[in-house]
Design a protein around this motif. Structure first.
Motif, PDB file in Angstrom:
ATOM      1  N   ILE A 166       0.848  -1.194   0.000  1.00  0.00           N
ATOM      2  CA  ILE A 166       0.000   0.000   0.000  1.00  0.00           C
ATOM      3  C   ILE A 166       0.881   1.241   0.000  1.00  0.00           C
ATOM      4  O   ILE A 166       1.966   1.252   0.575  1.00  0.00           O
ATOM      5  N   GLY A 172      -1.006   4.581  -0.370  1.00  0.00           N
ATOM      6  CA  GLY A 172      -1.922   5.713  -0.297  1.00  0.00           C
ATOM      7  C   GLY A 172      -2.646   6.003  -1.600  1.00  0.00           C
ATOM      8  O   GLY A 172      -3.534   6.860  -1.632  1.00  0.00           O
ATOM      9  N   GLU A 228      -5.181   5.195  -4.950  1.00  0.00           N
ATOM     10  CA  GLU A 228      -6.485   4.547  -5.099  1.00  0.00           C
ATOM     11  C   GLU A 228      -6.329   3.099  -5.554  1.00  0.00           C
ATOM     12  O   GLU A 228      -7.074   2.215  -5.130  1.00  0.00           O
ATOM     13  N   ALA A 235      -5.414   0.994  -2.652  1.00  0.00           N
ATOM     14  CA  ALA A 235      -6.586   0.754  -1.804  1.00  0.00           C
ATOM     15  C   ALA A 235      -7.454  -0.352  -2.402  1.00  0.00           C
ATOM     16  O   ALA A 235      -7.976  -1.216  -1.687  1.00  0.00           O
ATOM     17  N   ALA A 285      -5.729  -3.578  -1.712  1.00  0.00           N
ATOM     18  CA  ALA A 285      -5.900  -4.007  -0.323  1.00  0.00           C
ATOM     19  C   ALA A 285      -7.260  -4.647  -0.104  1.00  0.00           C
ATOM     20  O   ALA A 285      -7.390  -5.638   0.617  1.00  0.00           O
ATOM     21  N   HIS A 324       4.144  -1.342   3.777  1.00  0.00           N
ATOM     22  CA  HIS A 324       4.377   0.016   3.276  1.00  0.00           C
ATOM     23  C   HIS A 324       5.873   0.262   3.250  1.00  0.00           C
ATOM     24  O   HIS A 324       6.559   0.134   4.260  1.00  0.00           O
ATOM     25  N   LEU A 334      -0.816   5.640   7.566  1.00  0.00           N
ATOM     26  CA  LEU A 334      -1.522   4.965   6.477  1.00  0.00           C
ATOM     27  C   LEU A 334      -1.803   3.515   6.834  1.00  0.00           C
ATOM     28  O   LEU A 334      -2.923   3.016   6.622  1.00  0.00           O
ATOM     29  N   ARG A 364      -4.643   3.363   9.468  1.00  0.00           N
ATOM     30  CA  ARG A 364      -5.977   3.604   8.894  1.00  0.00           C
ATOM     31  C   ARG A 364      -6.451   2.410   8.075  1.00  0.00           C
ATOM     32  O   ARG A 364      -7.622   2.017   8.140  1.00  0.00           O
ATOM     33  N   THR A 365      -5.532   1.821   7.306  1.00  0.00           N
ATOM     34  CA  THR A 365      -5.911   0.699   6.451  1.00  0.00           C
ATOM     35  C   THR A 365      -6.267  -0.523   7.280  1.00  0.00           C
ATOM     36  O   THR A 365      -7.239  -1.226   6.983  1.00  0.00           O
ATOM     37  N   ASP A 388      -9.721   0.055   8.738  1.00  0.00           N
ATOM     38  CA  ASP A 388     -10.767  -0.065   7.712  1.00  0.00           C
ATOM     39  C   ASP A 388     -11.031  -1.517   7.356  1.00  0.00           C
ATOM     40  O   ASP A 388     -12.193  -1.954   7.280  1.00  0.00           O
TER      41      ASP A 388
END
Length: 295
Positions: free
Chosen positions: A9, A11, A13, A16, A19, A37, A62, A65-66, A69
């Motif tokens: 990842i 950051g 699109e 994402a 992921a 990362h 990052l 957050r991932t 989520d």
């Protein structure tokens, strides 16, 4: 423990989207998901310490957050995160050594508008020791449905009955089985030299039909062991008088995953993509799995 699914990842699109697909794959396989990362490379021989610390902080945020989520979307999935300062391509290839599957976006934050595949994705596809799935911006239903969902797309695999590659066939059949998707086997072929008329450089309709029937039978015979191993997979096959890359791209227009092989050459440290895999990666609109093999 079975090997985890690894995803890079950065950051972007596409990362994402990768992921999300990787999380679904890990959940279906019942293995952990590992997020990686790698800090982007800064210009200059010496990078100031504050800049490195800032990059690490951004990467850590990052990852955090991932992970949060994906944990919300897949509460039973074990998610790990790894951060490193190595160059992204080398970091992914090295980390893939103990992964069962590597997932990455076709492009990351670098490159330019209109670029189909970035350098990191190409390096990963060419050199990773495990299968690699590269994901476009919109990966389609393959990343979103589970075994219970009805498939609207298919898994497409390029296959050559004259030189069958077990690793590629097994990956394609297992992916179709895992996602309850139909499997579409595509073989590009050309008329053998002996099929040409002795009077002119043409192939008669009768000879064409005979050669095609022989190819159909050969393909059916070679696929039989995998059909017996995966009895729940619905298999369709096509012979196409086209260049292999063109045949695969035509067949994968509505597919959810396209599977191709890549010869793994231990003597070539950087790895190498063949012309078919290279062309497919630059033009496919669905996720593409590149499966290394020794044949």
């Amino acid at each position: 423990m079975r090997l985890p699914v690894l995803v890079g990842i950065d950051g972007s699109e596409r990362a994402a989207a990768a992921a999300g697909l990787a999380a679904r794959e890990a959940a279906l396989r019942g293995v952990p998901l590992r997020l990686l990362h790698a800090s982007p490379q800064l210009p200059g021989a010496v990078v100031p310490g504050p800049a490195l610390h800032r990059l690490r902080d951004i990467g850590a945020q990052l990852l955090q957050r991932t992970v949060a989520d994906l944990a919300d979307r897949h509460p039973d999935l074990r998610v790990e995160s790894v951060q490193c300062d190595d160059a992204p391509a080398g970091a992914l290839v090295a980390a893939a050594g103990d992964a069962g599957l590597l997932v990455a976006g076709m492009r990351g934050t670098g490159g330019f508008e209109g670029l189909a595949v970035g350098s990191v994705a190409l390096r990963a596809a060419a050199a990773a020791p495990c299968p690699v799935v590269l994901v476009p911006h919109r990966p389609g239903a393959f990343a979103e449905r589970g075994r219970a969902a009805h498939s609207t797309g298919s898994v497409v695999v390029g296959f050559d009955a004259h030189r069958p590659v077990g690793e590629v066939a097994d990956f394609a059949f297992s992916a179709a089985d895992l996602h309850a998707a139909p499997l579409h086997v595509v073989q590009a072929w050309a008329f053998p030299a002996e099929s040409v008329s002795p009077r002119s450089l043409v192939v008669t309709e009768g000879d064409r039909a005979d050669w095609e029937d022989q190819e159909v039978l050969r393909l059916s015979d070679v696929l039989r062991p995998w059909q017996e191993k995966y009895p729940g997979v619905t298999v369709g096959s096509d012979l196409m008088l086209l260049h292999p890359a063109e045949a695969l791209l035509n067949a994968s227009g509505d597919a959810d995953l396209l599977v191709v092989g890549r010869r793994a050459e231990p003597r070539v440290a950087e790895g190498r993509l063949g012309p078919v895999a290279h062309a497919v990666l630059h033009h496919a609109r669905c996720p593409v799995a590149v499966v290394p093999h020794g044949g």
